[in-house]
Design an enzyme around this catalytic site. Structure first.
Site, PDB file in Angstrom:
ATOM      1  CD  GLN A 121       1.296   0.547   0.115  1.00 50.09           C
ATOM      2  OE1 GLN A 121       1.172   1.746  -0.273  1.00 50.09           O
ATOM      3  NE2 GLN A 121       0.985  -0.305  -0.744  1.00 50.09           N
ATOM      4  CE1 TYR A 159      -7.333  -2.897  -0.123  1.00 47.33           C
ATOM      5  CE2 TYR A 159      -7.481  -0.341  -0.580  1.00 47.33           C
ATOM      6  CZ  TYR A 159      -7.336  -1.523  -0.978  1.00 47.33           C
ATOM      7  OH  TYR A 159      -7.048  -1.768  -2.362  1.00 47.33           O
ATOM      8  NE  ARG A 160      -3.206  -2.165  -0.866  1.00 47.64           N
ATOM      9  CZ  ARG A 160      -3.768  -3.361  -0.513  1.00 47.64           C
ATOM     10  NH1 ARG A 160      -3.779  -3.661   0.823  1.00 47.64           N
ATOM     11  NH2 ARG A 160      -4.022  -4.206  -1.330  1.00 47.64           N
ATOM     12  CD  GLU A 161      -4.508   4.481   6.465  1.00 47.72           C
ATOM     13  OE1 GLU A 161      -3.741   4.462   6.972  1.00 47.72           O
ATOM     14  OE2 GLU A 161      -4.937   5.622   5.789  1.00 47.72           O
ATOM     15  CE  LYS A 165      -0.755   5.699   3.895  1.00 47.27           C
ATOM     16  NZ  LYS A 165      -1.810   5.066   2.957  1.00 47.27           N
TER      17      LYS A 165
END
Ligand SMILES: Cc1cc2nc3c(=O)[nH]c(=O)nc-3n(C[C@H](O)[C@H](O)[C@H](O)COP(=O)(O)OP(=O)(O)OC[C@H]3O[C@@H](n4cnc5c(N)ncnc54)[C@H](O)[C@@H]3O)c2cc1C
Length: 204
Positions: A121, A159-161, A165
């Site tokens: 993330q 962003y958190r990716e 994922k």
């Protein structure tokens, strides 16, 4: 590879959910990767430290737990290069770097979880993200049964990716990450919370 049947995950998820996995495969070395049986993508879960995982049933999926250990550090004129196995604890890595005078990761201190989950993330805090320092992620591809070395651009960090994922979810295992930390360092204090409390650089 360690194989444990009827493994209680209660102490392997931060909600302390009482759930049992029929089989846990713990990978202690890269050699263990070749021993992972062919599993249906739907019925297994790759578990780091379980701080971002919620099990919702009393019976959990089959678990693959990367427990690779080891940190090696090299340097060039300008940067430290830190190679870390995915089973290491993230905060312990930050602490160990700061204690050696290798700075840059301090804003990411105390983020719970494993090093291997950090790229998933693209962990971040106080204006700093994992991707700011990541130069390579080694990822074991279940389909080709080889370790691929992805550079930061390949990882599609956002962003958190990341690619882990999305396209690569449950298709392989992160085995190691490489970080590049500049020797000339300035603490990043621009985040509103930090400036609001007037934290001085010497606190780090
Ligand atoms: C109190 C608290 C505070 C937090 N603060 C922050 C914060 O400030 N910033 C932030 O970004 N996050 C934060 N988080 C989220 C959490 O810290 C991160 O998501 C962390 O990276 C999870 O690590 P883990 O090992 O516990 O992952 P897990 O919960 O075990 O797994 C998370 C995901 O990563 C996958 N995964 C894990 N290891 C691997 C591997 N080796 N290969 C492939 N896939 C893998 C799993 O399949 C799963 O999809 C916080 C969580 C808690 C509970």
């Amino acid at each position: 590879m360690e194989l444990i049947k009827q493994f209680s995950l209660q102490h392997n998820n931060s909600f302390n959910i009482k759930t049992v996995s029929p089989i846990l495969y713990q990978l202690n070395s890269l050699r263990d990767l070749s021993e992972i049986p062919d599993l249906d993508a739907e019925c297994f879960y790759i578990l780091g430290e379980g701080t971002n995982s919620l099990f919702v049933d009393t019976i959990a999926p089959v678990i693959i737990k990367p427990a690779f250990k080891g940190i090696s550090i090299s340097e060039n004129d300008t940067n430290y290069i830190v190679n870390v196995a995915s089973g290491e604890n993230w905060h312990d890595l930050v602490t160990s770097c700061v204690q050696k005078g290798i700075n840059g990761l301090e804003n990411l201190a105390l983020i719970p979880g494993s090093v291997g989950a950090a790229p998933v993330q693209n962990i971040g805090a106080y204006g700093v993200e994992f991707s700011d320092f990541c130069i390579q992620v080694n990822w074991y591809d279940f389909s080709s049964k080889t370790i691929k070395c992805l550079n930061s651009r390949d990882c599609l960090f956002g962003y958190r990716e990341s690619i882990f994922k999305n396209e690569f979810f449950n298709k392989g295992i992160i085995t190691e990450v490489s970080l590049s930390l500049p020797k000339i360092w300035q603490p990043k204090l621009s985040y509103l919370w930090l400036t609001g409390f007037r934290i001085e650089p010497k606190c780090f």
